[in-house]
Write a protein that holds these residues in place. Structure first.
Motif, mmCIF file in Angstrom:
data_model
loop_
_atom_site.group_PDB
_atom_site.id
_atom_site.type_symbol
_atom_site.label_atom_id
_atom_site.label_comp_id
_atom_site.label_asym_id
_atom_site.label_seq_id
_atom_site.Cartn_x
_atom_site.Cartn_y
_atom_site.Cartn_z
ATOM 1 N N THR A 38 0.744 -1.386 0.078
ATOM 2 C CA THR A 38 -0.269 0.096 -0.080
ATOM 3 C C THR A 38 0.907 1.146 -0.331
ATOM 4 O O THR A 38 1.983 1.036 0.062
ATOM 5 C CB THR A 38 -1.209 -0.040 1.104
ATOM 6 O OG1 THR A 38 0.705 -0.023 2.218
ATOM 7 C CG2 THR A 38 -1.586 -1.303 1.607
ATOM 8 N N ILE A 89 6.056 -13.482 2.472
ATOM 9 C CA ILE A 89 4.953 -13.511 3.602
ATOM 10 C C ILE A 89 5.314 -15.728 3.306
ATOM 11 O O ILE A 89 5.633 -15.827 2.946
ATOM 12 C CB ILE A 89 3.645 -13.413 2.471
ATOM 13 C CG1 ILE A 89 3.611 -14.494 1.689
ATOM 14 C CG2 ILE A 89 3.446 -12.717 2.129
ATOM 15 C CD1 ILE A 89 2.200 -14.562 0.271
ATOM 16 N N ILE A 136 16.631 -11.297 0.752
ATOM 17 C CA ILE A 136 16.244 -12.011 1.804
ATOM 18 C C ILE A 136 15.962 -13.700 1.485
ATOM 19 O O ILE A 136 14.629 -13.719 1.479
ATOM 20 C CB ILE A 136 15.913 -11.224 2.609
ATOM 21 C CG1 ILE A 136 15.757 -10.028 2.620
ATOM 22 C CG2 ILE A 136 15.163 -12.027 3.773
ATOM 23 C CD1 ILE A 136 17.410 -9.435 3.661
ATOM 24 N N TYR A 151 6.967 -22.011 2.301
ATOM 25 C CA TYR A 151 7.697 -20.878 2.579
ATOM 26 C C TYR A 151 9.556 -21.592 2.411
ATOM 27 O O TYR A 151 10.029 -20.562 1.981
ATOM 28 C CB TYR A 151 7.575 -20.908 3.584
ATOM 29 C CG TYR A 151 8.567 -19.816 4.411
ATOM 30 C CD1 TYR A 151 8.013 -18.542 3.877
ATOM 31 C CD2 TYR A 151 9.189 -19.560 4.714
ATOM 32 C CE1 TYR A 151 8.423 -16.993 4.776
ATOM 33 C CE2 TYR A 151 10.742 -18.533 5.595
ATOM 34 C CZ TYR A 151 10.003 -17.901 5.315
ATOM 35 O OH TYR A 151 10.595 -16.318 5.794
ATOM 36 N N GLY A 182 17.415 -16.383 10.838
ATOM 37 C CA GLY A 182 16.651 -17.483 11.782
ATOM 38 C C GLY A 182 15.173 -16.307 12.351
ATOM 39 O O GLY A 182 14.798 -16.221 11.211
ATOM 40 N N THR A 186 9.185 -10.232 14.587
ATOM 41 C CA THR A 186 9.045 -8.947 13.854
ATOM 42 C C THR A 186 6.981 -9.364 13.483
ATOM 43 O O THR A 186 6.635 -10.443 14.555
ATOM 44 C CB THR A 186 9.554 -8.869 12.022
ATOM 45 O OG1 THR A 186 8.967 -10.436 11.640
ATOM 46 C CG2 THR A 186 10.867 -9.000 11.897
HETATM 47 P P1 NDP Z 1 6.832 -8.629 8.251
HETATM 48 O O1 NDP Z 1 4.890 -9.574 8.105
HETATM 49 O O2 NDP Z 1 6.525 -8.196 9.064
HETATM 50 O O3 NDP Z 1 6.461 -7.803 6.623
HETATM 51 C C1 NDP Z 1 6.432 -7.984 5.346
HETATM 52 C C2 NDP Z 1 6.701 -7.083 4.452
HETATM 53 O O4 NDP Z 1 6.346 -7.287 3.013
HETATM 54 C C3 NDP Z 1 5.516 -5.780 4.966
HETATM 55 O O5 NDP Z 1 6.501 -4.443 4.143
HETATM 56 C C4 NDP Z 1 4.549 -5.967 3.030
HETATM 57 O O6 NDP Z 1 3.854 -5.147 3.283
HETATM 58 C C5 NDP Z 1 5.658 -7.000 2.208
HETATM 59 N N1 NDP Z 1 4.956 -7.691 0.886
HETATM 60 C C6 NDP Z 1 4.100 -9.166 1.484
HETATM 61 N N2 NDP Z 1 3.890 -9.074 0.923
HETATM 62 C C7 NDP Z 1 4.311 -8.244 -0.420
HETATM 63 C C8 NDP Z 1 4.066 -7.855 -2.128
HETATM 64 N N3 NDP Z 1 2.882 -9.067 -3.025
HETATM 65 N N4 NDP Z 1 4.529 -6.962 -2.321
HETATM 66 C C9 NDP Z 1 4.980 -6.133 -1.683
HETATM 67 N N5 NDP Z 1 5.304 -6.363 -0.507
HETATM 68 C C10 NDP Z 1 4.971 -7.158 -0.173
HETATM 69 O O7 NDP Z 1 7.095 -9.561 7.232
HETATM 70 P P2 NDP Z 1 9.103 -10.181 8.176
HETATM 71 O O8 NDP Z 1 10.035 -8.212 8.159
HETATM 72 O O9 NDP Z 1 9.904 -10.646 9.599
HETATM 73 O O10 NDP Z 1 10.052 -10.137 6.932
HETATM 74 C C11 NDP Z 1 10.523 -9.744 5.899
HETATM 75 C C12 NDP Z 1 11.591 -11.247 5.185
HETATM 76 O O11 NDP Z 1 12.223 -11.432 5.842
HETATM 77 C C13 NDP Z 1 10.933 -12.009 4.353
HETATM 78 O O12 NDP Z 1 11.510 -12.327 3.007
HETATM 79 C C14 NDP Z 1 10.928 -13.534 5.368
HETATM 80 O O13 NDP Z 1 10.243 -14.008 4.697
HETATM 81 C C15 NDP Z 1 12.263 -12.622 5.891
HETATM 82 N N6 NDP Z 1 12.739 -13.745 6.557
HETATM 83 C C16 NDP Z 1 11.559 -13.090 8.099
HETATM 84 C C17 NDP Z 1 12.765 -14.127 9.494
HETATM 85 C C18 NDP Z 1 11.581 -13.997 10.746
HETATM 86 O O14 NDP Z 1 12.187 -14.340 11.972
HETATM 87 N N7 NDP Z 1 10.803 -12.755 10.830
HETATM 88 C C19 NDP Z 1 12.963 -15.245 9.450
HETATM 89 C C20 NDP Z 1 14.078 -15.544 7.870
HETATM 90 C C21 NDP Z 1 13.210 -14.865 6.677
HETATM 91 P P3 NDP Z 1 3.257 -4.305 3.132
HETATM 92 O O15 NDP Z 1 2.752 -3.937 4.713
HETATM 93 O O16 NDP Z 1 2.115 -3.666 2.713
HETATM 94 O O17 NDP Z 1 2.066 -5.634 3.847
#
Ligand code: NDP
Length: 243
Positions: A38, A89, A136, A151, A182, A186
């Motif tokens: 958004t 996601i 990532i 995933y 890991g 978040t």
């Molecule tokens: P969050 O759920 O906190 O945030 C996800 C982010 O991705 C948001 O900014 C969201 O935007 C954006 N997003 C989701 N779908 C789309 C889309 N279709 N197009 C553009 N943007 C999108 O996730 P994390 O910060 O936890 O994770 C970030 C990355 O790190 C991911 O790739 C996740 O797989 C990876 N990761 C996370 C881990 C963890 O422990 N948290 C561990 C390992 C990997 P919006 O706000 O608009 O929805």
């Protein structure tokens, strides 16, 4: 690290790890394009980060939206020197209950989204003979996890994509690496059961869950000029959990 004069695109920058990465780049002088689903979310992140950061709305799974995104970024900020594919996601469920849509959506956002962004940024980076791409991943892409087949497959795919891009674009001054976190505090991990948190804290040598800044520090290194001889690598940032 000094990223002054550099344009950095961070997908999924509205929250969590992506927001921490975007903030760290801005504090090191970069002009950051914050991408989220958004405009309100992307712009809110950009204004909190400052240093001329701009928000852009884009669903990275949609090729046309990604093409428009990079056109707008280039027109308003300039040619990106750094792309961080962080948007991701999860739709966790056991394989026998997993719907085609659960599979497709996770692969489309986490893996195809990264492919779309890399494809768009490659040409201008090749022309500039300079670029840093950081994808990532996740430790789940290496270990697998029950209930996360979609995933895990998407994150394992990130590693193959990273190595292929590194080989394809290396001669043009472009590096491509992955960072696999890991458990990081978040929204994505908010619903983790308390026992799992305790297990992580007890098992990881670091004795804690990670924070976005732990991941951002490694991303910034890989995106820096100093990391020019590092490419095709996957760096795990998990406090030693998977040792
Ligand atoms: P969050 O759920 O906190 O945030 C996800 C982010 O991705 C948001 O900014 C969201 O935007 C954006 N997003 C989701 N779908 C789309 C889309 N279709 N197009 C553009 N943007 C999108 O996730 P994390 O910060 O936890 O994770 C970030 C990355 O790190 C991911 O790739 C996740 O797989 C990876 N990761 C996370 C881990 C963890 O422990 N948290 C561990 C390992 C990997 P919006 O706000 O608009 O929805």
């Amino acid at each position: 690290m000094d990223f002054s004069g550099r344009v950095v695109v961070v997908t999924g920058a509205s929250r969590g790890i992506g927001k921490a990465i975007a903030a760290q780049f801005a504090s090191c002088g970069a002009t950051v394009a914050c991408v989220a689903t958004t405009l309100a979310g992307a712009e809110a992140a950009a204004s909190s980060i400052g240093n001329g950061a701009r928000g852009f709305e884009c669903d990275v799974s949609n090729a046309e939206e990604v093409a428009n995104l990079f056109e707008s970024v280039q027109a308003s900020l300039g040619v990106p020197a750094v792309l961080v594919n962080n948007a991701g996601i999860a739709r966790d469920t056991l394989l026998i209950r997993m719907k085609d849509d659960d599979w497709d959506r996770v692969l489309d956002v986490n893996l195809k989204g990264a492919f779309h962004c890399i494809r768009e940024v490659s040409r201008p980076m090749m022309k500039a003979r300079y670029g840093r791409i950081v994808n990532i991943g996740s430790i789940i892409g290496q270990t697998g996890a029950a209930g996360q087949a979609n995933y895990a497959a998407s994150k394992a795919g990130i590693i193959g994509l990273t190595k292929s891009v590194a080989k394809e674009l290396g001669s043009r001054g472009i590096t491509c690496n992955a960072v696999s976190p890991g458990f990081i505090e978040t929204d994505m991990t908010e619903s983790l059961p308390a026992e799992m948190r305790e297990t992580v804290v007890k098992t990881a040598p670091a004795g804690r869950l990670g924070v976005g800044e732990d991941v951002a520090a490694v991303v910034l290194f890989l995106a820096s000029e100093a990391a020019g001889y590092v490419t095709g690598q996957n760096i795990t940032v998990d406090g030693g959990l998977t040792l």
